[in-house]
Enzyme design. Sequence first.
Site, PDB file in Angstrom:
ATOM      1  N   THR A 127       0.779  -1.341   0.074  1.00 15.18           N
ATOM      2  CA  THR A 127       0.032   0.086   0.077  1.00 15.18           C
ATOM      3  C   THR A 127       0.774   1.327   0.006  1.00 15.18           C
ATOM      4  OG1 THR A 127      -1.444   1.373   1.561  1.00 15.18           O
ATOM      5  CG2 THR A 127      -0.222  -0.398   2.636  1.00 15.18           C
ATOM      6  N   GLU A 129       0.182   3.643   1.724  1.00 13.79           N
ATOM      7  CA  GLU A 129       0.294   4.185   3.231  1.00 13.79           C
ATOM      8  C   GLU A 129       1.877   3.935   3.556  1.00 13.79           C
ATOM      9  OE1 GLU A 129      -2.060   5.753   5.688  1.00 13.79           O
ATOM     10  OE2 GLU A 129      -2.719   6.094   3.751  1.00 13.79           O
ATOM     11  N   TYR A 151      -1.606   0.478  10.946  1.00 13.24           N
ATOM     12  CA  TYR A 151      -1.867  -0.281   9.487  1.00 13.24           C
ATOM     13  C   TYR A 151      -0.696  -0.463   8.769  1.00 13.24           C
ATOM     14  CZ  TYR A 151      -3.432  -0.742   4.884  1.00 13.24           C
ATOM     15  OH  TYR A 151      -3.990  -1.052   3.736  1.00 13.24           O
ATOM     16  N   LYS A 155       1.821  -3.378   7.334  1.00 15.91           N
ATOM     17  CA  LYS A 155       1.945  -3.545   5.888  1.00 15.91           C
ATOM     18  C   LYS A 155       3.446  -3.375   5.587  1.00 15.91           C
ATOM     19  CE  LYS A 155      -2.393  -4.192   3.848  1.00 15.91           C
ATOM     20  NZ  LYS A 155      -2.404  -5.138   2.838  1.00 15.91           N
TER      21      LYS A 155
END
Length: 326
Positions: A127, A129, A151, A155
């Site tokens: 991701t 992010e 999160y 990841k």
Amino acid sequence: MKTAIVTGITGQDGSFLAELLLEKQYKVIGLVRRSSMEDKKFFNIEHLLNNKNFILENGDLTDSSSIWRLVQKYKPEEFYNLAAQSHVGASFTSPESTFEINSTGVLNCLESIRNINPQTRFYQASTSEMFGDNMNAPQSETSIFSPVSPYACGKLAAHSLVVNYRKAYGLFACSGILFNHESERRGEQFVTRKITKAAARIKLGLQKELRLGNLDAKRDWGYAKEYVEAMWLMLQRDTPDDYVIGTGKTYTISDFITCVSEIAGYNLMDYVIVDESFKRPSEVPLLQANPAKARNILKWNPKTDLKELAKIMYQYDLEKEKKYVK
Ligand code: F7E
């Protein structure tokens, strides 16, 4: 006939990917986790349930035995790991379970493939992010990762594991570093869908306000249906690699609201209330993809722009919400 395991099958990406793979004559095995929302769970894949090449299996990413059992049973050509606790905001309130699903869950997949069927090609949903507060945009595969949420930390651990298993064991393992991708199947807690649904409900007189958090964050939003194609393309190459997938354009949340306002025919901003409770303890301020590698090597190009995307989502929500008008 090729077999593909897809985790996260009931979600937006899982359902679009399942459709794509079935069209390509794959047998698709979807991993489903038991939940208390049994009736709502199959909403995105209801239309696939009668397809003889579409099989659902119960299991959980964090329960290694369920992943090992699946790989043992099907020895798939391809394995797409799309399951995750995918809400960044929720990761601040449930950091431990988020981290476990998003990192240990991936380790379980990699270990099962390495030990049981090392020929299986693996796709990991990485991701944007992971770029976190790195403000150097646009971001590419070589940009520095600087995650700012549980999160994104989970990841990034998973992303590193994919690289590690590729180098150490020669697995055909790829990560797609996907920037935000949305659709009419997007969960209603994510900001674009929250906005299009509220816009439709306000238009129909079903809702009076829209409470949001930070309106200034910039995101690179594309259409999810096109992004699953990039996942498949990565696993068809001769060599495994990681790819940034995004549009290259970036807009604020306010820009998206303006876009939806133009489509809905009224100023949605008049109904927006900034609510501190929707702000995150730390925020990713700017995401903008540099998808040159995907364009050059995968020949992948996004087609749907923000206005078209907003239109697809708003019109879907308008139709859906009409049934609540008395
Ligand atoms: O937030 C701001 C929020 O939750 C977008 C996931 O798919 O994409 C997604 O993560 C922005 C943020 O997506 C509200 O603070 C303002 O700046 O739609 P979102 P996300 O956090 O960017 C990445 C690529 C993933 O990997 C993730 O799994 O919008 N925002 N007000 C709000 N966000 C939400 N959810 N709700 C609000 O009321």
